[in-house]
Design an enzyme around this catalytic site. Structure first.
Site, short mmCIF file in Angstrom:
data_model
loop_
_atom_site.label_atom_id
_atom_site.label_comp_id
_atom_site.label_asym_id
_atom_site.label_seq_id
_atom_site.Cartn_x
_atom_site.Cartn_y
_atom_site.Cartn_z
N ASP A 24 13.66 13.74 -72.17
CA ASP A 24 13.47 15.01 -72.87
C ASP A 24 12.92 14.83 -74.28
O ASP A 24 13.19 15.64 -75.17
CB ASP A 24 14.81 15.76 -72.96
CG ASP A 24 15.86 14.96 -73.72
OD1 ASP A 24 15.80 13.72 -73.70
OD2 ASP A 24 16.74 15.58 -74.34
N SER A 79 10.95 15.07 -77.52
CA SER A 79 10.16 16.15 -78.10
C SER A 79 8.73 15.63 -78.35
O SER A 79 8.49 14.42 -78.22
CB SER A 79 10.78 16.57 -79.43
OG SER A 79 10.72 15.47 -80.31
N ARG A 107 6.81 6.94 -78.68
CA ARG A 107 7.02 6.03 -77.52
C ARG A 107 5.68 5.62 -76.91
O ARG A 107 5.47 4.46 -76.58
CB ARG A 107 7.87 6.72 -76.44
CG ARG A 107 9.19 7.28 -76.92
CD ARG A 107 10.27 6.22 -77.13
NE ARG A 107 11.53 6.84 -77.49
CZ ARG A 107 11.98 6.95 -78.76
NH1 ARG A 107 11.29 6.45 -79.75
NH2 ARG A 107 13.14 7.54 -79.00
N LYS A 143 16.69 20.06 -72.49
CA LYS A 143 17.05 19.95 -73.92
C LYS A 143 16.80 21.33 -74.54
O LYS A 143 15.70 21.86 -74.42
CB LYS A 143 16.15 18.92 -74.59
CG LYS A 143 16.22 18.89 -76.11
CD LYS A 143 15.06 18.01 -76.64
CE LYS A 143 14.96 17.99 -78.13
NZ LYS A 143 15.98 17.15 -78.74
N GLU A 148 26.30 16.47 -77.44
CA GLU A 148 25.85 15.15 -77.92
C GLU A 148 25.94 15.02 -79.44
O GLU A 148 25.02 15.41 -80.16
CB GLU A 148 24.39 14.90 -77.48
CG GLU A 148 23.88 13.54 -77.95
CD GLU A 148 22.44 13.25 -77.56
OE1 GLU A 148 21.79 14.10 -76.93
OE2 GLU A 148 21.96 12.16 -77.91
N LYS A 166 28.25 13.42 -74.54
CA LYS A 166 27.25 12.34 -74.64
C LYS A 166 27.38 11.71 -76.03
O LYS A 166 26.74 12.16 -76.97
CB LYS A 166 25.84 12.92 -74.41
CG LYS A 166 24.72 11.90 -74.63
CD LYS A 166 23.41 12.36 -74.04
CE LYS A 166 22.30 11.40 -74.40
NZ LYS A 166 21.09 11.59 -73.60
N SER A 217 21.74 5.61 -75.59
CA SER A 217 21.53 4.19 -75.91
C SER A 217 21.20 3.98 -77.38
O SER A 217 21.47 2.90 -77.92
CB SER A 217 20.46 3.56 -75.00
OG SER A 217 19.20 4.18 -75.12
N GLY A 218 20.58 4.96 -78.03
CA GLY A 218 20.50 4.97 -79.49
C GLY A 218 19.72 3.87 -80.19
O GLY A 218 19.87 3.71 -81.39
N SER A 258 23.51 8.07 -70.12
CA SER A 258 22.49 9.11 -70.20
C SER A 258 21.43 8.55 -71.13
O SER A 258 21.21 9.06 -72.22
CB SER A 258 23.10 10.40 -70.75
OG SER A 258 22.09 11.36 -70.99
N ARG A 289 15.67 5.59 -74.09
CA ARG A 289 14.94 4.33 -74.28
C ARG A 289 15.42 3.20 -73.38
O ARG A 289 14.62 2.44 -72.85
CB ARG A 289 15.03 3.91 -75.75
CG ARG A 289 14.09 4.68 -76.64
CD ARG A 289 14.49 4.57 -78.09
NE ARG A 289 15.68 5.36 -78.39
CZ ARG A 289 16.25 5.42 -79.59
NH1 ARG A 289 15.74 4.71 -80.59
NH2 ARG A 289 17.30 6.17 -79.80
P1 13P Z 1 18.37 7.20 -76.25
O1 13P Z 1 19.15 6.64 -75.08
O2 13P Z 1 16.99 6.62 -76.39
O3 13P Z 1 19.17 7.21 -77.51
O4 13P Z 1 18.08 8.71 -75.89
C1 13P Z 1 19.10 9.48 -75.38
C2 13P Z 1 18.97 10.87 -75.86
O5 13P Z 1 18.91 11.78 -75.07
C3 13P Z 1 18.96 11.11 -77.31
O6 13P Z 1 19.11 12.48 -77.56
#
Ligand code: 13P
Length: 342
Positions: A25, A27, A34, A98, A178, A220, A262-263, A290, A293
């Protein structure tokens, strides 16, 4: 079906043993970032091609129960004309959306941010539902330093997340809540743990005040982990133990599932950390993924914008999904990384 039964059915489809969510999702500005890593221009056609590649991966439904889409994707079609949300549905994958509109500075709180997007949300949700979405996502962003986040940012973001979640449930849409505590910076894991505990405590307090039904939402969160620039990086075991400790202190057992973001962790790190947490069980909630990246980086590198690389890219996505599925059961082994595709 009444709204509560509908929410229950959606939660059941999202929370399945050995399965997680694919976050696709990004933006406009994020997907452009990316794509820039592989030298691909972000235009509507390339975004459509990439997301149809992901969603048409054969066998994806064995490891992925839901996919978070961006608004544009809900209305796009695969090469054969199939609407992309329908492509998900055919694999038994639930489409989600989203709904936040990104972050802006929080006034009178220098360095802190707040997420926008509540205005007109009920109407937008109605339209998304008609396009097939059954759950939604809202990301609150918490910046960390010695002094951040301030109390105002913690409260304001918790408040907005709870208002969003209540609106979703009233519309028959399951909210993904989240609150992301960012890995950016040089803060220690202990600092991340303290901030995460404060944030989750405020979020659940706000959810309660807003009458959000815990059984009909999913969380999340980010993991408890040292900042990317911190010279002392914690071990997989420490990340797992600290994350679980903080979650046990703050998240009611009524929450049916926790799906980590994953952040900025590497794909392998994100899988290993999830696996280590699940080895600490039994836990009050299923712990799953969830990832954006950590699921998309390997297939993106294989694709490079070339239709000829589609099969390799899909194999790379399937491999990461399968390994994260194993991590949900605490059955991932690093040796499985060397398997060729899936
Ligand atoms: P990442 O796993 O790349 O952090 O993305 C997850 C996500 O949805 C961030 O809002």
């Amino acid at each position: 079906m009444d709204t509560a039964s509908e929410l229950q059915a959606t939660v059941k489809a999202m929370v399945q043993p050995g399965k997680g969510l694919l976050a696709a999702d990004e933006s406009g500005p994020t997907i452009a970032k990316r794509f820039a890593t592989i030298g691909v221009e972000s235009n509507e056609e390339n975004r459509r091609a990439w997301r149809s590649l992901l969603l048409s991966t054969p066998g994806l439904g064995a490891h992925i129960s839901g996919v978070i889409l961006y608004e544009e994707t809900l209305g796009q079609r695969a090469d054969d004309g199939t609407p992309l949300p329908e492509l998900c549905a055919r694999q038994g994958i639930l489409p989600g959306i989203k709904v936040d509109k990104g972050k802006v500075p929080l006034m009178n709180a220098p360095g802190d941010e707040i997420t926008e997007g509540l205005d007109g949300l009920p109407k937008r949700l109605e339209a998304y539902r008609q396009q097939g979405a059954r759950f939604a996502k809202w990301r609150a962003v918490i910046n960390v330093s010695d002094t951040l986040p301030g109390a105002l940012a913690v409260q304001a973001n918790a408040q907005v997340l709870a208002a969003y979640a209540a609106i979703c449930q009233a519309s028959g849409i399951v909210p993904i809540v989240e609150p992301e505590v960012l890995m950016d910076g040089d803060h220690s894991m202990a600092r991340c743990a303290a901030v995460t505990e404060r944030v989750l405590h405020a979020v659940f307090h706000a959810l309660h005040r807003h009458g959000v039904v815990f059984e009909h939402m999913v969380l999340k969160p980010s993991m408890v982990i040292a900042g990317k620039k911190c010279p002392q990086q914690a071990s997989v075991q420490d990340v797992a133990a600290e994350t679980v400790r903080v979650l046990k202190r703050t998240v009611p057992a009524a929450v049916p599932g926790i799906f980590f973001l994953s952040g900025g962790q590497t794909p392998e790190q994100a899988t290993a950390n999830l696996d280590a947490m699940n080895r600490l069980g039994p836990l009050p909630w299923p712990l799953s993924f969830s990832y954006g990246r950590a699921l998309q980086e390997p297939p993106l590198a294989a694709w490079r914008g070339q239709a000829a690389n589609l099969v390799q890219a899909q194999r790379a996505l399937l491999k990461r999904s399968l390994l994260n599925g194993k991590a949900c059961a605490g059955q991932y082994e690093v040796a499985q990384e060397s398997m060729k595709g899936a």
